[in-house]
Design a protein around this motif. Structure first.
Motif, mmCIF file in Angstrom:
data_model
loop_
_atom_site.group_PDB
_atom_site.id
_atom_site.type_symbol
_atom_site.label_atom_id
_atom_site.label_comp_id
_atom_site.label_asym_id
_atom_site.label_seq_id
_atom_site.Cartn_x
_atom_site.Cartn_y
_atom_site.Cartn_z
ATOM 1 N N ARG A 10 0.810 -1.218 0.000
ATOM 2 C CA ARG A 10 0.000 0.000 0.000
ATOM 3 C C ARG A 10 0.845 1.271 0.000
ATOM 4 O O ARG A 10 0.497 2.262 -0.652
ATOM 5 C CB ARG A 10 -0.940 0.001 1.215
ATOM 6 C CG ARG A 10 -1.970 1.117 1.171
ATOM 7 C CD ARG A 10 -2.961 1.002 2.302
ATOM 8 N NE ARG A 10 -3.660 -0.281 2.306
ATOM 9 C CZ ARG A 10 -4.563 -0.627 3.226
ATOM 10 N NH1 ARG A 10 -4.876 0.231 4.197
ATOM 11 N NH2 ARG A 10 -5.147 -1.793 3.173
ATOM 12 N N HIS A 11 1.963 1.263 0.724
ATOM 13 C CA HIS A 11 2.735 2.501 0.893
ATOM 14 C C HIS A 11 4.142 2.419 0.326
ATOM 15 O O HIS A 11 4.867 3.421 0.358
ATOM 16 C CB HIS A 11 2.809 2.857 2.386
ATOM 17 C CG HIS A 11 1.482 3.197 2.993
ATOM 18 N ND1 HIS A 11 0.917 4.447 2.883
ATOM 19 C CD2 HIS A 11 0.596 2.430 3.695
ATOM 20 C CE1 HIS A 11 -0.255 4.451 3.517
ATOM 21 N NE2 HIS A 11 -0.479 3.245 4.009
ATOM 22 N N GLY A 12 4.548 1.243 -0.165
ATOM 23 C CA GLY A 12 5.880 1.112 -0.746
ATOM 24 C C GLY A 12 6.137 2.007 -1.946
ATOM 25 O O GLY A 12 7.208 2.633 -2.040
ATOM 26 N N PRO A 13 5.189 2.101 -2.908
ATOM 27 C CA PRO A 13 5.431 2.975 -4.063
ATOM 28 C C PRO A 13 5.711 4.426 -3.677
ATOM 29 O O PRO A 13 6.604 5.066 -4.234
ATOM 30 C CB PRO A 13 4.136 2.845 -4.868
ATOM 31 C CG PRO A 13 3.613 1.485 -4.514
ATOM 32 C CD PRO A 13 3.953 1.293 -3.074
ATOM 33 N N GLN A 14 4.960 4.944 -2.724
ATOM 34 C CA GLN A 14 5.193 6.321 -2.280
ATOM 35 C C GLN A 14 6.560 6.443 -1.608
ATOM 36 O O GLN A 14 7.272 7.439 -1.816
ATOM 37 C CB GLN A 14 4.100 6.755 -1.299
ATOM 38 C CG GLN A 14 4.272 8.180 -0.787
ATOM 39 C CD GLN A 14 3.229 8.557 0.242
ATOM 40 O OE1 GLN A 14 2.299 7.790 0.518
ATOM 41 N NE2 GLN A 14 3.378 9.727 0.832
ATOM 42 N N ALA A 275 3.079 4.777 8.250
ATOM 43 C CA ALA A 275 3.523 3.690 7.389
ATOM 44 C C ALA A 275 4.888 3.991 6.774
ATOM 45 O O ALA A 275 5.726 3.090 6.621
ATOM 46 C CB ALA A 275 2.495 3.435 6.291
ATOM 47 N N GLN A 276 5.129 5.268 6.434
ATOM 48 C CA GLN A 276 6.421 5.652 5.868
ATOM 49 C C GLN A 276 7.548 5.450 6.878
ATOM 50 O O GLN A 276 8.633 4.967 6.529
ATOM 51 C CB GLN A 276 6.375 7.115 5.413
ATOM 52 C CG GLN A 276 5.346 7.401 4.337
ATOM 53 C CD GLN A 276 5.665 6.688 3.030
ATOM 54 O OE1 GLN A 276 6.747 6.836 2.478
ATOM 55 N NE2 GLN A 276 4.720 5.898 2.535
ATOM 56 N N GLU A 277 7.304 5.808 8.137
ATOM 57 C CA GLU A 277 8.319 5.600 9.176
ATOM 58 C C GLU A 277 8.559 4.112 9.410
ATOM 59 O O GLU A 277 9.707 3.685 9.597
ATOM 60 C CB GLU A 277 7.874 6.259 10.474
ATOM 61 C CG GLU A 277 7.878 7.775 10.446
ATOM 62 C CD GLU A 277 7.293 8.377 11.710
ATOM 63 O OE1 GLU A 277 7.828 9.395 12.184
ATOM 64 O OE2 GLU A 277 6.288 7.829 12.232
#
Length: 365
Positions: A10-14, A275-277
């Protein structure tokens, strides 16, 4: 169960758009999102009772994946349990000080390797002293780079026999002091000295502030019983890193919550991160390609197999009680047939292989 792969999908591409990744980190992102999906291929099974189809997809095989390597871990544990000597063991932990962690991050392969080597050599140097042991130890070294909260904290665990084989190979010499294997303050100084010498040889000494060599380095030593429980702990992370899927409690609205047990209080603590952290903390523990994070030294080294057997014979000769069989050891020369697969839907039928599915070349989600 929430998985690391769910967060990466879900957040890997960003995260990839906003950060510059190492090749090893890029590969981990790609492999984990494909693990056990159609992208890895697999098999199609059909129940011979209810006729329902079931797809089983292959794992990615990446050594950082929380879902892979269950059978490899079991085999590793069996092999290491079979190599344990019938004696007491100690667990020693060597931690790199804060002032070295930036250098460790920028030169991972050489610094991690130097950490493993320096810890083993420092310990063996003291162990040769007859005041403490007077023999060659059996040592299993494992590199970890994380705290339970996923912070960057490179350290080396050493599972070490509480005694060693004499220099002439004729006697087993036990540790002289039952309270400790070797004095920790002396061990930390030797570890620091060997690490400094290694950095000088690598041409990296000037990159370290002089204050690092003036401070005390942390080396922790504790009894480990027969070594079995420590092996079980180390085995959890031999083929994965930092966190298991079962520790992830929540994942919603861009927030990830996971738990860990505090070392000091033994209480369960919870950490909530964006999620980014979370992805950032996870990826900082991805190891460079080709780095061997589990190494054997002393009697446990492959080239010392004869010495290890001699030490085992000497220990068993002094023990009048028969040794219990090693857990998980299989003395049979034949490989048992795999158990039949039962249908998870009807609980009665068996799953029959219908087709093998080739990996699908798809873009990463």
């Amino acid at each position: 169960m929430i998985e690391v792969a769910d967060i990466l999908r879900r957040h890997g591409p960003q995260y990839r758009q906003q950060h510059r990744l190492l090749p090893s980190q890029q590969k981990v992102l790609e492999d984990l999102v494909r693990c056990r999906t159609v992208a890895c291929g697999g098999q199609l099974y059909r129940c011979d009772h209810c006729g329902q189809d079931h797809y089983r997809y292959h794992s990615c095989g990446n050594r950082h994946c929380p879902k892979c390597h269950r059978q490899q871990t079991e085999r590793w544990l069996e092999q290491q349990q079979a190599r344990l000597l019938p004696c007491a063991y100690y667990l020693l932990t060597f931690t790199l000080p804060q002032g070295l962690r930036a250098l460790a991050w920028s030169h991972q392969k050489v610094i991690y390797g130097l950490s493993l080597q320096s810890a083993a050599r420092a310990l063996q140097r003291l162990a040769w002293d007859p005041k403490y042991v007077g023999g060659q130890l059996a040592m299993l070294a494992v590199l970890h780079t994380w705290t339970r909260a996923l912070l960057y904290h490179p350290h080396v665990h050493l599972l070490v026999s509480a005694g060693g084989l004499s220099a002439d190979g004729q006697h087993w010499v036990g540790a002289k002091n039952p309270a400790f294997l070797v004095p920790g303050f002396a061990l930390s100084k030797i570890f620091r000295g060997k690490f400094k010498a290694g950095l000088k040889q690598l041409g990296l000494l000037n990159a370290v502030a002089s204050a690092v060599w003036q401070q005390k380095w942390v080396v922790h030593c504790q009894h480990a019983g027969s070594g079995q429980k420590v092996l079980d702990y180390l085995g959890r992370y031999v083929f994965r890193i930092a966190i298991t899927n079962s520790r992830i409690q929540r994942f919603d609205y861009g927030q990830v919550t996971f738990n860990y047990r505090d070392n000091r209080t033994q209480q369960i603590q919870h950490v909530s991160l964006t999620a980014q952290e979370f992805i950032g903390r996870f990826l900082q523990h991805v190891l460079p390609r080709g780095l061997v994070k589990v190494r054997s030294y002393g009697l446990a080294a492959a080239h010392c197999a004869d010495k290890l057997q001699q030490a085992r014979a000497l220990l068993e000769a002094t023990d009048s009680q028969p040794q219990p069989p090693t857990l998980g050891q299989n003395n049979s020369n034949t490989t048992p047939d795999p158990p039949p697969l039962f249908c998870p839907a009807c609980k009665r039928g068996h799953l029959i292989l219908i087709a093998s599915l080739l990996p699908q070349r798809t873009r990463a989600p």
